[in-house]
Motif scaffolding. Structure first.
Motif, PDB file in Angstrom:
ATOM      1  N   ASN A 195      36.882  30.137  36.220  1.00  0.00           N
ATOM      2  CA  ASN A 195      36.413  30.708  37.484  1.00  0.00           C
ATOM      3  C   ASN A 195      37.454  30.594  38.594  1.00  0.00           C
ATOM      4  OD1 ASN A 195      33.759  31.581  36.720  1.00  0.00           O
ATOM      5  ND2 ASN A 195      33.319  29.402  36.439  1.00  0.00           N
ATOM      6  N   ILE A 196      38.620  31.103  38.322  1.00  0.00           N
ATOM      7  CA  ILE A 196      39.681  31.063  39.325  1.00  0.00           C
ATOM      8  C   ILE A 196      39.353  32.032  40.462  1.00  0.00           C
ATOM      9  CG2 ILE A 196      41.528  30.335  37.770  1.00  0.00           C
ATOM     10  CD1 ILE A 196      42.335  33.326  37.594  1.00  0.00           C
ATOM     11  N   SER A 197      39.938  31.757  41.627  1.00  0.00           N
ATOM     12  CA  SER A 197      39.681  32.631  42.776  1.00  0.00           C
ATOM     13  C   SER A 197      40.444  33.950  42.617  1.00  0.00           C
ATOM     14  CB  SER A 197      40.123  31.929  44.052  1.00  0.00           C
ATOM     15  OG  SER A 197      41.529  31.828  44.055  1.00  0.00           O
ATOM     16  N   VAL A 198      40.070  34.901  43.461  1.00  0.00           N
ATOM     17  CA  VAL A 198      40.732  36.211  43.406  1.00  0.00           C
ATOM     18  C   VAL A 198      42.223  36.064  43.746  1.00  0.00           C
ATOM     19  CG1 VAL A 198      40.759  38.535  44.414  1.00  0.00           C
ATOM     20  CG2 VAL A 198      38.581  37.409  43.947  1.00  0.00           C
ATOM     21  N   ALA A 209      43.966  34.787  40.816  1.00  0.00           N
ATOM     22  CA  ALA A 209      44.079  35.866  39.819  1.00  0.00           C
ATOM     23  C   ALA A 209      45.251  36.771  40.170  1.00  0.00           C
ATOM     24  CB  ALA A 209      42.780  36.669  39.755  1.00  0.00           C
ATOM     25  N   GLY A 210      45.407  37.058  41.459  1.00  0.00           N
ATOM     26  CA  GLY A 210      46.533  37.889  41.907  1.00  0.00           C
ATOM     27  C   GLY A 210      47.868  37.227  41.611  1.00  0.00           C
ATOM     28  N   LEU A 265      48.461  34.945  39.335  1.00  0.00           N
ATOM     29  CA  LEU A 265      48.674  34.924  37.879  1.00  0.00           C
ATOM     30  C   LEU A 265      49.099  36.295  37.363  1.00  0.00           C
ATOM     31  CD1 LEU A 265      45.799  32.682  36.467  1.00  0.00           C
ATOM     32  CD2 LEU A 265      48.248  32.262  36.383  1.00  0.00           C
ATOM     33  N   ALA A 266      48.518  37.356  37.955  1.00  0.00           N
ATOM     34  CA  ALA A 266      48.886  38.714  37.528  1.00  0.00           C
ATOM     35  C   ALA A 266      50.371  38.964  37.810  1.00  0.00           C
ATOM     36  CB  ALA A 266      48.025  39.743  38.247  1.00  0.00           C
ATOM     37  N   LEU A 298      52.703  36.682  38.237  1.00  0.00           N
ATOM     38  CA  LEU A 298      53.471  35.771  37.396  1.00  0.00           C
ATOM     39  C   LEU A 298      53.565  36.302  35.967  1.00  0.00           C
ATOM     40  CD1 LEU A 298      54.863  32.946  37.366  1.00  0.00           C
ATOM     41  CD2 LEU A 298      52.689  32.019  36.586  1.00  0.00           C
ATOM     42  N   PHE A 317      48.054  43.691  33.877  1.00  0.00           N
ATOM     43  CA  PHE A 317      47.870  42.674  34.915  1.00  0.00           C
ATOM     44  C   PHE A 317      47.065  43.200  36.110  1.00  0.00           C
ATOM     45  CE2 PHE A 317      51.508  41.362  32.379  1.00  0.00           C
ATOM     46  CZ  PHE A 317      51.050  40.122  31.974  1.00  0.00           C
ATOM     47  N   PHE A 324      43.511  43.116  34.864  1.00  0.00           N
ATOM     48  CA  PHE A 324      43.062  41.717  34.853  1.00  0.00           C
ATOM     49  C   PHE A 324      42.631  41.312  36.258  1.00  0.00           C
ATOM     50  CE2 PHE A 324      44.815  37.524  36.154  1.00  0.00           C
ATOM     51  CZ  PHE A 324      43.830  36.712  35.607  1.00  0.00           C
ATOM     52  N   PHE A 325      43.478  41.619  37.228  1.00  0.00           N
ATOM     53  CA  PHE A 325      43.167  41.262  38.622  1.00  0.00           C
ATOM     54  C   PHE A 325      41.911  42.007  39.096  1.00  0.00           C
ATOM     55  CE2 PHE A 325      43.646  42.339  43.166  1.00  0.00           C
ATOM     56  CZ  PHE A 325      43.557  41.059  43.688  1.00  0.00           C
ATOM     57  N   ARG A 331      38.729  40.560  37.581  1.00  0.00           N
ATOM     58  CA  ARG A 331      38.355  39.273  38.189  1.00  0.00           C
ATOM     59  C   ARG A 331      37.859  39.489  39.627  1.00  0.00           C
ATOM     60  NH1 ARG A 331      35.616  35.758  38.420  1.00  0.00           N
ATOM     61  NH2 ARG A 331      36.068  33.724  39.311  1.00  0.00           N
ATOM     62  N   ALA A 332      38.553  40.381  40.359  1.00  0.00           N
ATOM     63  CA  ALA A 332      38.179  40.637  41.754  1.00  0.00           C
ATOM     64  C   ALA A 332      36.801  41.301  41.852  1.00  0.00           C
ATOM     65  CB  ALA A 332      39.232  41.514  42.417  1.00  0.00           C
ATOM     66  N   THR A 383      34.409  36.659  34.203  1.00  0.00           N
ATOM     67  CA  THR A 383      35.150  35.399  34.344  1.00  0.00           C
ATOM     68  C   THR A 383      36.639  35.708  34.133  1.00  0.00           C
ATOM     69  OG1 THR A 383      35.083  34.896  31.988  1.00  0.00           O
ATOM     70  CG2 THR A 383      33.218  34.117  33.310  1.00  0.00           C
ATOM     71  N   ALA A 384      37.492  34.740  34.413  1.00  0.00           N
ATOM     72  CA  ALA A 384      38.937  34.964  34.252  1.00  0.00           C
ATOM     73  C   ALA A 384      39.279  35.255  32.791  1.00  0.00           C
ATOM     74  CB  ALA A 384      39.697  33.741  34.737  1.00  0.00           C
ATOM     75  N   PHE A 419      51.125  35.307  27.139  1.00  0.00           N
ATOM     76  CA  PHE A 419      51.044  34.679  28.465  1.00  0.00           C
ATOM     77  C   PHE A 419      49.576  34.397  28.818  1.00  0.00           C
ATOM     78  CE2 PHE A 419      50.194  35.274  32.997  1.00  0.00           C
ATOM     79  CZ  PHE A 419      50.955  34.258  33.529  1.00  0.00           C
TER      80      PHE A 419
END
Lengths: 111, 401
Positions: A3-6, A9-10, A12-13, A15, B145, B148-149, B152-153, B158-159, B394
């Protein structure tokens, strides 16, 4: 990490995309170095080959056999007339142009 | 005296028809909807030829798993398995035929074997002759990616689920199945169907984006023939890739290892029998098992959700953005090389071998019939396979632990 924050997530995307580029660039460098080594070996081999005798070099190059039936221009190098005809038909078909509007100069097998 | 009436009544009570009618409001309707969906998928596979080799199996697996009373697949067993309450032994003892098929997905056996077949069918020559095309395979992972974002957003996933959805943008079926079975197995059916459907739709999805992002002059650019690659180089390449990529991201080792082993079989020249088996017999057998097992996960209660609809939407966004990423990479290379690179080859970086490369070639030829981009597009195309495997590695290294 489920449950990471948005924002996370950004990050990580970004990265992740960077890591993919890093991995690929690393691979590209290795492949390039490998290629350079092989090309230099290839060139060295070619240079080491004995040069032809001067008499042979002076001789006029033999004319490549002309394909029978073709307006006298087409040169075939190690290609059967039947294969050449098929290739010309495929090219004409792919280009969507009639065969008689195309001018083939030579067909050579790339080895 | 045999009671015929009682026997007939028992037969009726044990039938799927009775199960559907008795529990219509309690999930029975979902079975009917899923049976209808499986028929639509079969139509798409057989009549419209959407990835028929895989979609036929997926659709039929979906049909089999939604037959009430047949007991071919038990979602509850896999839920217990995921909660670490039971192991593979219990699945083997108590599971149905499709549960046993599914073990190969869960252990990542099938995606890896498929990758071995893909490797045995792939010629890395174009990539070796023009190593810069590897960059296009990386650029075209943009959709992975961003999706993915976005997933999640959206707050609906879930992630882990978002990572599995993002990989649809890699346009690589085995990679998508590999990652999803590790991170979000309950979404496997929806993600696999979305991934394979969009891959079949590449000739429809990509050309409008390609025409929008490039000018007619850029699309007409003819690329010069690259150098000839020696046999030794082709043999060394799979070993080097395995070493570098697996050392960088050990989680990619199963996929990259199998891909490169298959390629090594092809290139050595001394393992022709193995190469032939991997490309044909093994590939076909695994495709049957994989597709049917993936279809089996399309249980009504899991599949008929708003999440599935969102996955379908996010999947097409991922595909589209990956194409955009590849084309942007192509445009950068066009600029840096002074117009020697046709940016259309960038869209082939989305993987989906060889369909995406064919699309680059077709769009190029529409603008210049004498332009043959296929071999030039094959470089980014196979680079996309490596790129999507790195992206999956990754995501697995971040969320898999």
């Amino acid at each position: 990490m489920e449950n990471i924050s948005v924002l996370d997530a950004g990050i990580l995307a970004l990265l992740g995309y960077a890591v993919v580029f890093f991995g690929i660039i690393l691979l590209m460098v290795v492949v390039m170095v490998m290629g350079k080594i092989f090309v230099s070996i290839e060139n060295k081999k070619k240079a080491d080959l004995p040069t032809p005798a001067p008499v042979a070099a002076a001789a006029a190059p033999a004319a490549a056999p002309t394909a029978p039936g073709s307006a006298g221009e087409l040169k075939l190098h190690d290609v059967e007339p039947k294969t050449a005809a098929m290739l010309m038909a495929i090219v004409a078909d792919k280009m969507g142009k009639p065969l008689n509007e195309l001018r083939f100069i030579s067909i050579k097998e790339v080895k | 005296m045999v009671n015929v009436g009682e026997i007939l009544l028992n037969l009726w009570n044990n039938s799927g028809f009775a199960a559907i009618s008795a529990g219509f409001l309690d999930g029975g309707w979902q079975n009917l909807v899923m049976l209808a969906i499986s028929c639509v998928l079969l139509y798409l596979a057989i009549v419209k030829k959407f990835e028929p080799l895989l979609l036929t199996g997926i659709a039929f697996g979906c049909l089999l798993t939604n037959l009430p009373g047949a007991g071919l697949y038990h979602q509850e067993l896999w839920d217990q398995f995921m909660a670490h309450e039971i192991g593979y032994g219990t699945v083997l003892l108590e599971g149905g035929l499709l549960d046993i098929f599914y073990i190969g997905v869960k252990t990542s056996l099938y995606p890896c074997l498929i990758f071995m077949g893909v490797g045995a069918m792939t010629d890395f020559g174009p990539l070796l002759s023009n190593p810069k095309s590897l960059l296009l395979g990386a650029a075209a992972q943009l959709g992975v990616f961003v999706a993915f974002f976005a997933a999640r957003a959206s707050g609906f996933f879930t992630a882990l689920e978002a990572a599995a959805i993002g990989i649809i943008g890699g346009a690589d079926g085995p990679t998508a199945i590999f990652l999803t079975s590790q991170l979000a197995p309950h979404l496997l059916g929806a993600i696999a169907v979305a991934a394979y459907s969009y891959m079949a739709l590449i000739p429809l999805i990509q050309p409008p984006i390609m025409n929008w992002m490039t000018t007619p002059e850029q699309r007409k650019i003819k690329m010069v023939q690259t150098r000839t690659v020696s046999k030794t180089e082709k043999i060394i390449f799979p070993i080097v890739v395995t070493l570098f990529v697996a050392l960088l991201l050990p989680d990619t080792a199963p996929l990259i290892g199998c891909l490169m082993l298959g390629n090594l079989f092809k290139e050595t020249g001394v393992t022709d029998r193995l190469s032939d088996t991997v490309q044909n017999a093994l590939m076909n057998i695994v495709t049957i098992l994989l597709s049917t097992a993936v279809g089996a996960t399309m249980v009504g209660s899991n599949f008929l959700t708003a999440q599935t609809l969102l996955i379908v939407i996010l999947g097409v966004i991922a595909f589209g953005l990956s194409t955009v990423g590849g084309l942007l990479g192509g445009l950068v290379m066009w600029k840096l090389t002074g117009g020697k690179v046709n940016p259309l080859i960038g869209s082939a970086g989305v993987s989906a071998v060889p369909m995406a490369a064919r699309v680059s070639n077709t769009v190029g030829q529409k603008n210049n019939p004498s332009n043959f981009l296929l071999m030039h597009a094959m470089g980014p195309n196979v680079a996309g396979v490596i790129g999507s495997a790195i992206a999956a590695g990754f995501l697995l290294s971040i969320f898999g632990g």
